[in-house]
Design a protein around this motif. Sequence first.
Motif, short mmCIF file in Angstrom:
data_model
loop_
_atom_site.label_atom_id
_atom_site.label_comp_id
_atom_site.label_asym_id
_atom_site.label_seq_id
_atom_site.Cartn_x
_atom_site.Cartn_y
_atom_site.Cartn_z
N TYR A 141 0.83 -1.20 0.00
CA TYR A 141 0.00 0.00 0.00
C TYR A 141 0.87 1.26 0.00
O TYR A 141 0.54 2.23 -0.67
N ALA A 142 1.97 1.24 0.72
CA ALA A 142 2.83 2.43 0.79
C ALA A 142 3.35 2.83 -0.59
O ALA A 142 3.36 4.02 -0.94
N LYS A 143 3.76 1.85 -1.40
CA LYS A 143 4.23 2.15 -2.76
C LYS A 143 3.11 2.67 -3.63
O LYS A 143 3.28 3.65 -4.37
N ILE A 144 1.96 2.01 -3.55
CA ILE A 144 0.80 2.43 -4.36
C ILE A 144 0.38 3.84 -3.97
O ILE A 144 0.08 4.68 -4.83
N LYS A 145 0.39 4.14 -2.69
CA LYS A 145 0.01 5.47 -2.21
C LYS A 145 0.94 6.54 -2.77
O LYS A 145 0.47 7.58 -3.26
N ARG A 146 2.24 6.30 -2.73
CA ARG A 146 3.21 7.27 -3.28
C ARG A 146 2.98 7.48 -4.76
O ARG A 146 2.99 8.63 -5.25
N ILE A 147 2.77 6.42 -5.51
CA ILE A 147 2.55 6.51 -6.95
C ILE A 147 1.28 7.32 -7.25
O ILE A 147 1.29 8.25 -8.06
N ALA A 148 0.19 6.97 -6.59
CA ALA A 148 -1.10 7.63 -6.85
C ALA A 148 -1.07 9.10 -6.46
O ALA A 148 -1.57 9.95 -7.20
N GLU A 149 -0.47 9.42 -5.32
CA GLU A 149 -0.42 10.81 -4.89
C GLU A 149 0.42 11.65 -5.85
O GLU A 149 0.08 12.80 -6.15
N ALA A 150 1.50 11.07 -6.36
CA ALA A 150 2.35 11.81 -7.30
C ALA A 150 1.64 12.00 -8.64
O ALA A 150 1.65 13.10 -9.20
N LYS A 151 1.02 10.95 -9.16
CA LYS A 151 0.38 11.04 -10.47
C LYS A 151 -0.89 11.90 -10.45
O LYS A 151 -1.18 12.60 -11.41
N LEU A 152 -1.65 11.82 -9.36
CA LEU A 152 -2.94 12.50 -9.31
C LEU A 152 -2.89 13.80 -8.50
O LEU A 152 -3.90 14.47 -8.37
N GLN A 153 -1.74 14.14 -7.98
CA GLN A 153 -1.52 15.39 -7.26
C GLN A 153 -2.58 15.63 -6.17
O GLN A 153 -3.31 16.60 -6.19
N GLY A 154 -2.62 14.70 -5.24
CA GLY A 154 -3.55 14.80 -4.13
C GLY A 154 -3.08 13.96 -2.97
O GLY A 154 -1.95 13.46 -2.95
N VAL A 155 -3.96 13.78 -1.99
CA VAL A 155 -3.66 13.01 -0.79
C VAL A 155 -4.67 11.88 -0.68
O VAL A 155 -5.88 12.11 -0.78
N VAL A 156 -4.19 10.66 -0.44
CA VAL A 156 -5.09 9.52 -0.27
C VAL A 156 -5.78 9.66 1.09
O VAL A 156 -5.12 9.80 2.12
N VAL A 157 -7.10 9.63 1.06
CA VAL A 157 -7.88 9.74 2.29
C VAL A 157 -8.67 8.47 2.60
O VAL A 157 -9.30 8.37 3.65
N GLY A 158 -8.63 7.51 1.71
CA GLY A 158 -9.31 6.23 1.93
C GLY A 158 -8.81 5.21 0.95
O GLY A 158 -8.42 5.55 -0.17
N GLN A 159 -8.80 3.94 1.38
CA GLN A 159 -8.31 2.90 0.48
C GLN A 159 -9.03 1.59 0.76
O GLN A 159 -9.55 1.38 1.85
N LYS A 160 -9.03 0.75 -0.26
CA LYS A 160 -9.58 -0.59 -0.15
C LYS A 160 -8.83 -1.46 -1.13
O LYS A 160 -8.62 -1.07 -2.29
N LEU A 161 -8.41 -2.61 -0.70
CA LEU A 161 -7.76 -3.58 -1.58
C LEU A 161 -8.74 -4.69 -1.84
O LEU A 161 -9.37 -5.21 -0.92
N ARG A 162 -8.91 -5.03 -3.10
CA ARG A 162 -9.84 -6.10 -3.44
C ARG A 162 -9.29 -6.95 -4.57
O ARG A 162 -8.48 -6.50 -5.38
N ARG A 163 -9.74 -8.18 -4.59
CA ARG A 163 -9.34 -9.12 -5.64
C ARG A 163 -10.45 -9.16 -6.67
O ARG A 163 -11.62 -9.33 -6.33
N THR A 164 -10.10 -8.96 -7.94
CA THR A 164 -11.08 -9.00 -9.02
C THR A 164 -10.69 -10.11 -9.99
O THR A 164 -9.66 -10.76 -9.82
N ASN A 165 -11.49 -10.27 -11.02
CA ASN A 165 -11.14 -11.27 -12.03
C ASN A 165 -9.92 -10.86 -12.86
O ASN A 165 -9.36 -11.66 -13.59
N ARG A 166 -9.50 -9.61 -12.73
CA ARG A 166 -8.30 -9.12 -13.43
C ARG A 166 -7.09 -9.07 -12.51
O ARG A 166 -6.03 -8.62 -12.90
N GLY A 167 -7.25 -9.47 -11.27
CA GLY A 167 -6.16 -9.43 -10.30
C GLY A 167 -6.49 -8.49 -9.15
O GLY A 167 -7.62 -8.04 -9.00
N TRP A 168 -5.49 -8.16 -8.36
CA TRP A 168 -5.68 -7.29 -7.21
C TRP A 168 -5.77 -5.83 -7.65
O TRP A 168 -5.04 -5.41 -8.54
N GLN A 169 -6.67 -5.08 -7.00
CA GLN A 169 -6.82 -3.65 -7.29
C GLN A 169 -6.96 -2.88 -5.98
O GLN A 169 -7.58 -3.37 -5.03
#
Length: 109
Positions: A53-81
């Motif tokens: 989650y720490a890596k994903i958070k850094r990537i998303a905050e940098a790309k989307l220029q914001g702050v993560v305020v909530g998260q959920k990890l789920r398994r889908t038919n395409r893999g983890w999201q």
Amino acid sequence: MKRVICILLFFGAVSAVQLTLPFPSGTGVFSVSAADEHDDVLQAIKRGELMTYAKIKRIAEAKLQGVVVGQKLRRTNRGWQYDLRIRRKDGKVMVAIVDARTGEIVATR
């Protein structure tokens, strides 16, 4: 017997169901699946199938220029999201779906 009231949410409709469980009081029936899911996530991280989650958070905050305020990890038919709620600098909150293996932002809304 222990009676449990479950509140279910299906496609926006809320319904209550009363269940009678033959389990002794205090039995962690629901925690077993949560623990199994947690173990699955840890094993997937070790195998390299998803980023932490720490890596994903850094990537998303940098790309989307914001702050993560909530998260959920789920398994889908395409893999983890990761489903992330991101508060942008203008105060608006957006939802980003991020591929947990690659860190690629799949969709935003």
